[in-house]
Design a protein around this motif. Structure first.
Motif, PDB file in Angstrom:
ATOM      1  N   PRO A 197      65.223 -98.496  36.760  1.00  0.00           N
ATOM      2  CA  PRO A 197      63.802 -98.206  37.143  1.00  0.00           C
ATOM      3  C   PRO A 197      63.864 -97.250  38.212  1.00  0.00           C
ATOM      4  N   CYS A 198      62.915 -95.917  37.554  1.00  0.00           N
ATOM      5  CA  CYS A 198      62.515 -94.940  39.041  1.00  0.00           C
ATOM      6  C   CYS A 198      61.639 -94.512  38.336  1.00  0.00           C
ATOM      7  N   ARG A 199      61.448 -93.643  39.454  1.00  0.00           N
ATOM      8  CA  ARG A 199      59.610 -93.057  38.985  1.00  0.00           C
ATOM      9  C   ARG A 199      60.048 -91.591  39.280  1.00  0.00           C
ATOM     10  N   LEU A 200      59.790 -90.647  37.998  1.00  0.00           N
ATOM     11  CA  LEU A 200      60.141 -89.274  38.368  1.00  0.00           C
ATOM     12  C   LEU A 200      58.369 -88.855  38.403  1.00  0.00           C
ATOM     13  N   GLU A 201      58.454 -87.456  39.338  1.00  0.00           N
ATOM     14  CA  GLU A 201      57.718 -86.500  39.760  1.00  0.00           C
ATOM     15  C   GLU A 201      56.500 -87.470  39.798  1.00  0.00           C
ATOM     16  N   SER A 202      55.733 -87.608  39.517  1.00  0.00           N
ATOM     17  CA  SER A 202      53.998 -88.384  40.123  1.00  0.00           C
ATOM     18  C   SER A 202      54.317 -89.301  40.557  1.00  0.00           C
ATOM     19  N   ARG A 253      62.501 -88.118  41.195  1.00  0.00           N
ATOM     20  CA  ARG A 253      61.311 -88.365  42.716  1.00  0.00           C
ATOM     21  C   ARG A 253      61.051 -90.039  42.721  1.00  0.00           C
ATOM     22  N   VAL A 254      61.342 -90.263  43.751  1.00  0.00           N
ATOM     23  CA  VAL A 254      61.536 -91.719  43.635  1.00  0.00           C
ATOM     24  C   VAL A 254      60.862 -92.189  45.461  1.00  0.00           C
ATOM     25  N   CYS A 255      59.740 -93.455  45.006  1.00  0.00           N
ATOM     26  CA  CYS A 255      59.374 -93.958  46.323  1.00  0.00           C
ATOM     27  C   CYS A 255      58.667 -95.370  46.200  1.00  0.00           C
ATOM     28  N   ASN A 256      57.784 -95.908  47.738  1.00  0.00           N
ATOM     29  CA  ASN A 256      57.385 -96.933  46.555  1.00  0.00           C
ATOM     30  C   ASN A 256      58.322 -98.173  46.774  1.00  0.00           C
ATOM     31  N   GLY A 257      59.289 -98.536  47.231  1.00  0.00           N
ATOM     32  CA  GLY A 257      60.347 -98.872  47.138  1.00  0.00           C
ATOM     33  C   GLY A 257      61.050 -99.249  45.685  1.00  0.00           C
ATOM     34  N   VAL A 258      60.668 -98.239  44.835  1.00  0.00           N
ATOM     35  CA  VAL A 258      61.861 -98.679  43.807  1.00  0.00           C
ATOM     36  C   VAL A 258      62.764 -97.729  44.102  1.00  0.00           C
ATOM     37  N   SER A 259      64.241 -98.362  42.989  1.00  0.00           N
ATOM     38  CA  SER A 259      65.266 -97.628  43.097  1.00  0.00           C
ATOM     39  C   SER A 259      65.846 -96.783  41.729  1.00  0.00           C
ATOM     40  N   GLY A 260      66.740 -96.073  42.255  1.00  0.00           N
ATOM     41  CA  GLY A 260      67.457 -95.818  40.550  1.00  0.00           C
ATOM     42  C   GLY A 260      69.170 -94.687  41.356  1.00  0.00           C
ATOM     43  N   SER A 261      69.473 -94.678  39.577  1.00  0.00           N
ATOM     44  CA  SER A 261      70.514 -94.486  39.971  1.00  0.00           C
ATOM     45  C   SER A 261      70.506 -93.251  38.674  1.00  0.00           C
ATOM     46  N   THR A 313      55.227 -95.864  60.145  1.00  0.00           N
ATOM     47  CA  THR A 313      56.824 -95.403  60.245  1.00  0.00           C
ATOM     48  C   THR A 313      57.080 -96.722  59.601  1.00  0.00           C
ATOM     49  N   ARG A 314      58.784 -96.692  58.623  1.00  0.00           N
ATOM     50  CA  ARG A 314      59.242 -97.705  58.605  1.00  0.00           C
ATOM     51  C   ARG A 314      60.959 -97.649  58.285  1.00  0.00           C
ATOM     52  N   LYS A 315      61.918 -98.176  57.817  1.00  0.00           N
ATOM     53  CA  LYS A 315      63.541 -98.174  57.714  1.00  0.00           C
ATOM     54  C   LYS A 315      63.844 -97.541  57.172  1.00  0.00           C
ATOM     55  N   GLY A 316      63.146 -96.143  55.953  1.00  0.00           N
ATOM     56  CA  GLY A 316      63.367 -94.977  55.621  1.00  0.00           C
ATOM     57  C   GLY A 316      64.145 -95.663  54.264  1.00  0.00           C
TER      58      GLY A 316
END
Length: 376
Positions: free
Chosen positions: A9-14, A36-44, A63-66
């Motif tokens: 599962p990944c988040r693309l562009e939006s 484009r990945v954000c909000n803790g979502v992982s992808g391959s 600021t968090r872990k990165g």
């Protein structure tokens, strides 16, 4: 190769407005965006070439872990392979692959050039190897914005007759030059299995000091000692077999450090606009060669060395709409969609002559290193 670009599962562009990761299918941020990945979502993700780049975008609020990423590489299909070299492109086709399609090595030719000795392949026990010049053997040169493309085709067809049961085989080869990188592509067309090979490589630009404004003798001694305020002459040249290319000096920045061109720098020329009063460009003996000079100096606090980092642009010769012929450009904020990299070359060190106490530099062509443009 050819694996799904996003298998988890990944988040693309939006939906990524604050901190996010961008993954590009290639070495630069102008390469196609995979995700484009954000909000803790992982992808391959899988690249289609030997390069993938990652960019981390952040704001100043939280600021968090990165982020963390793992990567691995795997060999691609070895049925076909293309190399874009300095003087030619080399296409390699597996003989076992040809046999699987019902062809023998002698069936594969460059159409219309099968009788030319220069355009005939070398046949080994395992491969058919074509050495295809950038100028000759039917190679076509095209331009798309700032991209210069050299393309050709290899064909294997059935003999003339009333009917046929074998598919024609077309192997299209293409070397695409993007100012500082080569993109190699190869694929099979005409109702056959499609194969695509992409490789990135360095664009070869040589730069060195010369002893005078005649540019007859390159500096060969190392170190190369000069006096303060001495004229220094430099020549940059494209090393490629295609003579219809042009070279332009976009930016040259001086620094006392070989790997740091941000902390303490001095501009000689930037975006084609001269910043140093001693900088002067010379008429080009050919579009492939750029010549300029400036007077030596040293940084305050007596740094012993001066390094130069120059950004070169490669264009089609006599294309007066290209960057090479537009001169000084006052740049506004870049549009990320049109971002393009250039050739970055670092030259130095240059040091002042020791007996003079006010000296500047040394350098020789052996001190030259070539970079790959902005880091991902």
């Amino acid at each position: 190769h050819e694996a799904p670009l996003c298998s988890l599962p990944c988040r693309l562009e939006s939906g990524c407005n604050y901190d996010y990761i961008e993954v590009f299918d290639g070495p630069y941020h102008s390469s196609p965006l995979i995700a484009r990945v954000c909000n803790g979502v992982s992808g391959s993700f899988t690249s289609s070439s030997n390069f993938m780049s990652v960019r981390f975008i952040s704001d100043g609020s939280v600021t968090r872990k990165g982020f963390q990423a793992e990567y691995y590489s795997s060999p691609s299909n070895d049925s076909t392979k293309l190399l874009c070299l300095q003087n030619h492109m080399q296409a390699l086709v597996s003989r076992s692959y040809l046999r699987s399609l019902g062809y023998v090595a002698q069936d594969l030719v460059i159409p219309g050039w099968s009788r030319s000795y220069q355009c005939q392949p070398q046949i080994t026990s395992s491969q058919v190897i074509f050495t295809i010049p950038y100028v000759g053997c039917g190679t076509i040169k095209q331009a798309d914005n700032d991209t210069i493309i050299y393309s050709n085709i290899l064909k294997a067809t059935v003999s003339n007759g009333i009917i046929k049961r074998k598919k024609d085989l077309n192997i299209r080869t293409s070397c695409r030059m993007l100012q500082n990188a080569w993109v190699d592509t190869m694929y099979i067309a005409n109702d056959t299995i499609e194969v695509k090979e992409i490789q990135y490589g360095n664009f070869n630009v040589n730069i060195s000091f010369y002893t005078s404004s005649s540019f007859s003798y390159p500096v060969t001694s190392s170190p190369y000692y000069v006096d303060l305020n001495q004229d220094l002459y430099l020549q940059a040249e494209i090393r490629h077999s295609d003579s219809s290319l042009a070279l332009f000096v976009d930016t040259c920045v001086a620094s006392p450090y070989p790997n740091d061109f941000t902390s303490l720098t001095y501009d000689l020329i930037r975006s084609g606009c001269v910043k140093d009063q001693t900088y002067r460009s010379y008429p080009q003996p050919s579009p492939r060669i750029a010549r300029f000079k400036f007077s030596s100096f040293h940084f305050l606090n007596r740094f012993p060395s001066v390094y130069l980092k120059c950004k070169m642009v490669v264009c089609r010769a006599y294309d007066y709409n290209s960057r090479c012929y537009r001169g000084c450009v006052v740049r506004s904020k870049r549009n990320a969609g049109s971002y393009q990299e250039k050739v970055d070359v670092v030259l130095g060190p240059v040091q002042l002559r020791v007996p003079e106490q006010w000296s500047l530099g040394r350098s020789s062509p052996s001190d030259l290193t070539e970079n790959q443009g902005p880091a991902p």
